[in-house]
Design a protein around this motif. Structure first.
Motif, PDB file in Angstrom:
ATOM      1  N   UNK A 107       0.833  -1.217   0.000  1.00  0.00           N
ATOM      2  CA  UNK A 107       0.000   0.000   0.000  1.00  0.00           C
ATOM      3  C   UNK A 107       0.857   1.252   0.000  1.00  0.00           C
ATOM      4  N   UNK A 108       1.886   1.284   0.847  1.00  0.00           N
ATOM      5  CA  UNK A 108       2.719   2.476   0.950  1.00  0.00           C
ATOM      6  C   UNK A 108       3.538   2.714  -0.314  1.00  0.00           C
ATOM      7  N   UNK A 109       4.124   1.647  -0.861  1.00  0.00           N
ATOM      8  CA  UNK A 109       4.933   1.815  -2.077  1.00  0.00           C
ATOM      9  C   UNK A 109       4.067   2.231  -3.260  1.00  0.00           C
ATOM     10  N   UNK A 110       2.868   1.623  -3.387  1.00  0.00           N
ATOM     11  CA  UNK A 110       1.963   1.993  -4.481  1.00  0.00           C
ATOM     12  C   UNK A 110       1.553   3.450  -4.385  1.00  0.00           C
ATOM     13  N   UNK A 111       1.280   3.922  -3.169  1.00  0.00           N
ATOM     14  CA  UNK A 111       0.874   5.321  -2.982  1.00  0.00           C
ATOM     15  C   UNK A 111       2.023   6.282  -3.247  1.00  0.00           C
ATOM     16  N   UNK A 112       3.226   5.848  -2.926  1.00  0.00           N
ATOM     17  CA  UNK A 112       4.381   6.739  -3.071  1.00  0.00           C
ATOM     18  C   UNK A 112       4.916   6.784  -4.489  1.00  0.00           C
ATOM     19  N   UNK A 113       4.838   5.670  -5.214  1.00  0.00           N
ATOM     20  CA  UNK A 113       5.509   5.583  -6.507  1.00  0.00           C
ATOM     21  C   UNK A 113       4.586   5.640  -7.708  1.00  0.00           C
ATOM     22  N   UNK A 114       3.326   5.373  -7.540  1.00  0.00           N
ATOM     23  CA  UNK A 114       2.456   5.292  -8.707  1.00  0.00           C
ATOM     24  C   UNK A 114       1.055   5.820  -8.435  1.00  0.00           C
ATOM     25  N   UNK A 115       0.130   5.372  -9.268  1.00  0.00           N
ATOM     26  CA  UNK A 115      -1.260   5.829  -9.160  1.00  0.00           C
ATOM     27  C   UNK A 115      -2.177   4.675  -8.795  1.00  0.00           C
ATOM     28  N   UNK A 116      -1.651   3.708  -8.071  1.00  0.00           N
ATOM     29  CA  UNK A 116      -2.433   2.549  -7.642  1.00  0.00           C
ATOM     30  C   UNK A 116      -2.821   2.711  -6.186  1.00  0.00           C
ATOM     31  N   UNK A 117      -4.125   2.647  -5.915  1.00  0.00           N
ATOM     32  CA  UNK A 117      -4.624   2.769  -4.547  1.00  0.00           C
ATOM     33  C   UNK A 117      -5.013   1.388  -4.023  1.00  0.00           C
ATOM     34  N   UNK A 118      -4.393   0.979  -2.920  1.00  0.00           N
ATOM     35  CA  UNK A 118      -4.654  -0.333  -2.324  1.00  0.00           C
ATOM     36  C   UNK A 118      -5.258  -0.141  -0.938  1.00  0.00           C
ATOM     37  N   UNK A 119      -6.422  -0.718  -0.717  1.00  0.00           N
ATOM     38  CA  UNK A 119      -7.047  -0.693   0.607  1.00  0.00           C
ATOM     39  C   UNK A 119      -7.103  -2.119   1.146  1.00  0.00           C
ATOM     40  N   UNK A 120      -6.937  -2.264   2.457  1.00  0.00           N
ATOM     41  CA  UNK A 120      -6.861  -3.581   3.080  1.00  0.00           C
ATOM     42  C   UNK A 120      -7.819  -3.660   4.254  1.00  0.00           C
ATOM     43  N   UNK A 121      -8.550  -4.769   4.344  1.00  0.00           N
ATOM     44  CA  UNK A 121      -9.399  -5.008   5.514  1.00  0.00           C
ATOM     45  C   UNK A 121      -9.237  -6.445   5.977  1.00  0.00           C
ATOM     46  N   UNK A 122      -9.327  -6.641   7.279  1.00  0.00           N
ATOM     47  CA  UNK A 122      -9.271  -7.972   7.885  1.00  0.00           C
ATOM     48  C   UNK A 122     -10.691  -8.391   8.263  1.00  0.00           C
ATOM     49  N   UNK A 123     -11.070  -9.605   7.861  1.00  0.00           N
ATOM     50  CA  UNK A 123     -12.415 -10.115   8.136  1.00  0.00           C
ATOM     51  C   UNK A 123     -12.286 -11.449   8.864  1.00  0.00           C
ATOM     52  N   UNK A 124     -12.942 -11.543   9.998  1.00  0.00           N
ATOM     53  CA  UNK A 124     -12.986 -12.803  10.750  1.00  0.00           C
ATOM     54  C   UNK A 124     -14.277 -13.526  10.362  1.00  0.00           C
ATOM     55  N   UNK A 125     -14.191 -14.665   9.665  1.00  0.00           N
ATOM     56  CA  UNK A 125     -15.408 -15.337   9.199  1.00  0.00           C
ATOM     57  C   UNK A 125     -16.297 -15.847  10.322  1.00  0.00           C
ATOM     58  N   UNK A 126     -15.768 -15.970  11.529  1.00  0.00           N
ATOM     59  CA  UNK A 126     -16.580 -16.428  12.655  1.00  0.00           C
ATOM     60  C   UNK A 126     -17.353 -15.282  13.297  1.00  0.00           C
ATOM     61  N   UNK A 127     -16.929 -14.050  13.060  1.00  0.00           N
ATOM     62  CA  UNK A 127     -17.562 -12.895  13.705  1.00  0.00           C
ATOM     63  C   UNK A 127     -18.243 -11.952  12.716  1.00  0.00           C
ATOM     64  N   UNK A 128     -17.582 -11.708  11.572  1.00  0.00           N
ATOM     65  CA  UNK A 128     -18.115 -10.737  10.597  1.00  0.00           C
ATOM     66  C   UNK A 128     -19.010 -11.446   9.584  1.00  0.00           C
ATOM     67  N   UNK A 129     -20.099 -12.028  10.076  1.00  0.00           N
ATOM     68  CA  UNK A 129     -20.955 -12.857   9.222  1.00  0.00           C
ATOM     69  C   UNK A 129     -21.598 -12.065   8.096  1.00  0.00           C
ATOM     70  N   UNK A 130     -22.055 -10.857   8.388  1.00  0.00           N
ATOM     71  CA  UNK A 130     -22.709 -10.044   7.356  1.00  0.00           C
ATOM     72  C   UNK A 130     -21.717  -9.681   6.246  1.00  0.00           C
ATOM     73  N   UNK A 131     -20.485  -9.366   6.634  1.00  0.00           N
ATOM     74  CA  UNK A 131     -19.473  -9.008   5.636  1.00  0.00           C
ATOM     75  C   UNK A 131     -19.111 -10.222   4.778  1.00  0.00           C
ATOM     76  N   UNK A 132     -19.049 -11.395   5.397  1.00  0.00           N
ATOM     77  CA  UNK A 132     -18.755 -12.618   4.652  1.00  0.00           C
ATOM     78  C   UNK A 132     -19.862 -12.913   3.641  1.00  0.00           C
ATOM     79  N   UNK A 133     -21.096 -12.754   4.039  1.00  0.00           N
ATOM     80  CA  UNK A 133     -22.212 -12.997   3.119  1.00  0.00           C
ATOM     81  C   UNK A 133     -22.187 -12.021   1.952  1.00  0.00           C
TER      82      UNK A 133
END
Length: 317
Positions: A107-133
Motif C-alpha cells: 500500500x505504501x509503495x503503491x501510494x508513493x511511486x504510482x497511481x495505484x490505490x490499495x485498501x486492506x481489511x481484515x475479516x474474521x469469518x466467525x464474527x463478521x458474518x454479514x461481511x462474509x455474506x
C-alpha cells in the motif's frame, strides 16, 4: 532450363537461408512475453537451488523486491484486499500479522511511486458474518483463510497454502497425558509412546502470490506462451521431476501469462495470439511442414525460443 537442373550448392543455400531466417527471428527485439518467460525460468531455477527466502529478520522480511516496486509504479487504479482468516490458533494469528505487514508495504509503495490505490481489511469469518455474506454474493468465496484481491468486479483468491509453507518437526517422545497444542500432531513411536510434531513455518511466499494476483487484475491482457509438443520436448503438462516443465508453467502463470501446449501438425497452425513460441529440448527431428510453419511464424516478426540439449539435432539448428 527445367526445374531439375539445379546447381549442387542450391540445397545448401536453401538450408543456409532457412537458418538465417530462424536466426533473424531469434534476434527480434524481446517482447513482454519473452521477458516474462526468461524471468519466470530464472525464478524457477533460483527456487530450485535456493528453496526459499531465508532472511526472516524484522528489518528485511517484509521488504519488497525491486521488481515488485517497479510493477507497482507502473500500475494505476483501485484494489481492495480482504484478508479472510480465522485467528483461533497462534499460527493463524502470526500468519495474519505477516500478511498485514506485507500488504502495508504494498500500500505504501503503491501510494508513493504510482497511481495505484490499495485498501486492506481484515475479516474474521466467525464474527463478521454479514461481511462474509456480502463477499459471497459478489465472488466465489468457498473457504476461509484466503486473501481476496478485488478490482472493478474482478477478483483473485490466494489461499493460505500458497502463502505459507509448513513442515512437521518432532518435539520429542512423550510419556502420555501431555497437552497437545492445536498446531501440533501426535504419532506413535516404537513402544507405543506418543511423538509430538509441531508445525514449523519454512517459507512465507506472500510477495510472489500477492504480486501475481495484483498483476492479473490490473493487466487483464495476458501474454500467450506456446510450448511445442510432438518431438519429445519438455512438457508443461508433465509433473515428473527433472524433465517435466509443469513447474515452469506454474511460474509463468503466476506472472499473469497464459501457457498453452501446441502441435505444429494441427491444421489450425500456430495460434494467432501466440506472443512467444517455445521449443524446449526436442529429441526427434521436425518434419519439413513443421519447419515451414515456424518460418512463416518468424516472418511475422514474432518471438521464438529454441532450447537444445548439447549435441541434439532436430532440423532447426
Amino acid at each position: 532450363m527445367n526445374g531439375e537442373n539445379t546447381s549442387p550448392g542450391e540445397p545448401r543455400l536453401r538450408r543456409w537461408g532457412m537458418r538465417k531466417r530462424l536466426a533473424t527471428g531469434l534476434n527480434v527485439s524481446a517482447s513482454l512475453a519473452l521477458a516474462v518467460a526468461v524471468a519466470a525460468l530464472a525464478n524457477y531455477l533460483a527456487a530450485k537451488h535456493f528453496r526459499y527466502r531465508t532472511d526472516i529478520s524484522h528489518e528485511q522480511f517484509y521488504t519488497l523486491s525491486k521488481k515488485t516496486e517497479s510493477m507497482l509504479a507502473g500500475l494505476k487504479g483501485n484494489i481492495s484486499v480482504h484478508i479472510v482468516f480465522r485467528t483461533s490458533s497462534s499460527d493463524d494469528f502470526e500468519t495474519v500479522q505477516d500478511i498485514k505487514r506485507m500488504l502495508e508495504e504494498y500500500r505504501q509503495i503503491a501510494a508513493r511511486k504510482g497511481a495505484l490505490n490499495i485498501s486492506v481489511e481484515k475479516i474474521d469469518p466467525a464474527r463478521d458474518l454479514a461481511r462474509i455474506e456480502d463477499l459471497r454474493r459478489k465472488f466465489p468465496l468457498r473457504q476461509a483463510n484466503v486473501v481476496l484481491f478485488e478490482s472493478e468486479g474482478r477478483c483473485r483468491c490466494v489461499p493460505e497454502d500458497s502463502i505459507v509453507k509448513y513442515e512437521l518437526a518432532p518435539m520429542g517422545v512423550g510419556q502420555g497425558g501431555e497437552q497437545v497444542l492445536s498446531s501440533s500432531l501426535l504419532s506413535l513411536a516404537e513402544g507405543g509412546k506418543p511423538v509430538i510434531f509441531r508445525k514449523v513455518k519454512t517459507a512465507f511466499l506472500g510477495e510472489r502470490e500477492f504480486s501475481s494476483a495484483i498483476l492479473s487484475l490490473m493487466d487483464p491482457k495476458q501474454p500467450v506462451v506456446c510450448f511445442v509438443k510432438g518431438h519429445g520436448e519438455h512438457d508443461v503438462e508433465d509433473f515428473s521431476r527433472g524433465f517435466g516443465y509443469s513447474d515452469i508453467a506454474a511460474s509463468l502463470r503466476r506472472e499473469n501469462t497464459c501457457v498453452r501446449p501446441v502441435f505444429l501438425t494441427d491444421p489450425a497452425g500456430i495460434p494467432s495470439d501466440c506472443d512467444l513460441l517455445v521449443v524446449a529440448g526436442p529429441r526427434t527431428p521436425f518434419h519439413k511442414s513443421e519447419v515451414s510453419a515456424i518460418a512463416s511464424y518468424l516472418k511475422e516478426h514474432r518471438s521464438f525460443l529454441l532450447l537444445l540439449d548439447a549435441g541434439q539435432k532436430c532440423g532447426l539448428e
